[in-house]
Scaffold this active site. Sequence first.
Site, mmCIF file in Angstrom:
data_model
loop_
_atom_site.group_PDB
_atom_site.id
_atom_site.type_symbol
_atom_site.label_atom_id
_atom_site.label_comp_id
_atom_site.label_asym_id
_atom_site.label_seq_id
_atom_site.Cartn_x
_atom_site.Cartn_y
_atom_site.Cartn_z
ATOM 1 N N ARG A 1 0.840 -1.218 0.000
ATOM 2 C CA ARG A 1 0.000 0.000 0.000
ATOM 3 C C ARG A 1 0.864 1.252 0.000
ATOM 4 O O ARG A 1 0.514 2.268 -0.569
ATOM 5 C CB ARG A 1 -0.971 -0.009 1.196
ATOM 6 C CG ARG A 1 -1.759 1.283 1.355
ATOM 7 C CD ARG A 1 -3.059 1.120 2.148
ATOM 8 N NE ARG A 1 -2.939 0.363 3.372
ATOM 9 C CZ ARG A 1 -2.321 0.795 4.494
ATOM 10 N NH1 ARG A 1 -1.783 1.993 4.536
ATOM 11 N NH2 ARG A 1 -2.277 0.028 5.556
ATOM 12 N N ASP B 1 -8.062 18.611 -14.868
ATOM 13 C CA ASP B 1 -8.427 17.256 -15.286
ATOM 14 C C ASP B 1 -8.062 17.135 -16.765
ATOM 15 O O ASP B 1 -8.708 17.737 -17.624
ATOM 16 C CB ASP B 1 -9.935 17.048 -15.044
ATOM 17 C CG ASP B 1 -10.401 15.635 -15.375
ATOM 18 O OD1 ASP B 1 -9.721 14.952 -16.155
ATOM 19 O OD2 ASP B 1 -11.471 15.225 -14.870
ATOM 20 N N TYR C 1 -17.045 16.901 -14.814
ATOM 21 C CA TYR C 1 -17.337 15.472 -14.903
ATOM 22 C C TYR C 1 -18.241 15.086 -13.718
ATOM 23 O O TYR C 1 -17.905 15.363 -12.569
ATOM 24 C CB TYR C 1 -16.029 14.668 -14.864
ATOM 25 C CG TYR C 1 -16.274 13.195 -14.736
ATOM 26 C CD1 TYR C 1 -16.719 12.445 -15.820
ATOM 27 C CD2 TYR C 1 -16.130 12.554 -13.513
ATOM 28 C CE1 TYR C 1 -16.985 11.099 -15.684
ATOM 29 C CE2 TYR C 1 -16.400 11.210 -13.371
ATOM 30 C CZ TYR C 1 -16.821 10.488 -14.465
ATOM 31 O OH TYR C 1 -17.105 9.154 -14.325
ATOM 32 N N LYS D 1 -9.540 5.821 -19.006
ATOM 33 C CA LYS D 1 -9.894 6.254 -20.358
ATOM 34 C C LYS D 1 -8.734 6.006 -21.330
ATOM 35 O O LYS D 1 -8.424 4.860 -21.594
ATOM 36 C CB LYS D 1 -10.348 7.708 -20.320
ATOM 37 C CG LYS D 1 -11.332 8.021 -19.175
ATOM 38 C CD LYS D 1 -12.627 7.228 -19.287
ATOM 39 C CE LYS D 1 -13.463 7.255 -18.012
ATOM 40 N NZ LYS D 1 -13.788 8.575 -17.485
#
Length: 369
Positions: free
Chosen positions: A43, A166, A95, A191
């Site tokens: 992690r 973004d 978004y 994406k």
Amino acid sequence: MKFETRAIHLGNHITDNTGSVVQPITLSTTFEHGNEANLLYTRAGNPNRLALEELIASLEQGVDAAAFSSGNAAGTAVFQALEPGSHIIAPDDMYHGLHNSMTILFKGIHEVSFVDMSNLEEVKAAIRSNTRLIWVETPSNPLLKITDIRKVAEIAHEQKAILACDNTFATPVFQNPLLLGADIVMHSSTKYFGGHSDILGGALVTKEKNDFWTKIRTIQRVGGAVPSPTDCYWLGRSIKSLAYRMKGHAEHAMVLADYFLSHPKVERVYYPGLKNHPGHEIASSQMSGFGGVVSIQVKGGAAAADKLISELHLFANATSLGGIESLIERRAAVEGPETLTPQNLIRVSVGLEHTEDLLTDLDQAFAKI
Ligand SMILES: *Cc1c(COP(=O)(O)O)cnc(C)c1O
């Protein structure tokens, strides 16, 4: 080295002695104390995630990157890193997933003003004494509105606020917000980075290793929304071909935008590469290509739009974008009753199929509405 070369070679650290050409996946969740790589627990750091972060930081021209388990986790980390009581200025067509993060998770914690980011006067008028973050998304989703990153950076910095961008739609192939004045870049790696509709991921990139970035790193490590070593491996693999995929997406999007522009059943076309797009000039000054998403408004309202979508064979009716396969969707149906998106608006994520096949499919579907 040029973008294409860095995309292929950076971060590819061979961690075994088999003569592998590609870095293997390190699945171990923990590492023996005193190891040479100074790894502790996955992690906090994993060889595949470190490789991916090195690669993304370089492609965005930043000094460091942090990989997250989704784009939403990456964006949410930025809001979380602000002092409570901060004011945020964000786009009115942000978004919707991150709009939800802001209005649901940070309700009562931060204040937010949603403005038309393409109108600089509106951005200036929204500034408050506690404004700490301006968030831009350009091109925006799904209207492909363009924000002048350089100008909004000036407004943000005058106020000593952070400018975050973004950059999911443009990708670093076509736009480097950090070179235009942004402090932080955010990506949904789901994406174009992933590019094959099979990995969920997100990333943040910073221009400077400052206190804010240290906080982001703490949120990543302690909050724990990190991607698995396997996801990091596949993302890194996909990014190797990003430049060539983006060139193909943009070329195909331009062909479809021109087709839609001359189609009698199309009311309006949104693509920043078109000369009649209101943001075309600014887009040309800050982007080297216009991306792979085209939106259109179909004559005949939502019913005609739905009919067109249902008649298409090569375009899957599905959320998301940036994959090699073409996707199509009526956005208002997905965004819900409060959306500002026109009901007859269809967003097309133009894929890498041959454009002649895409146009043939569109021709037969338009003939049925
Ligand atoms: C998809 C998307 C996001 C959110 O990313 P996830 O990986 O789905 O969490 C954020 N911004 C934009 C522009 C997107 O398209």
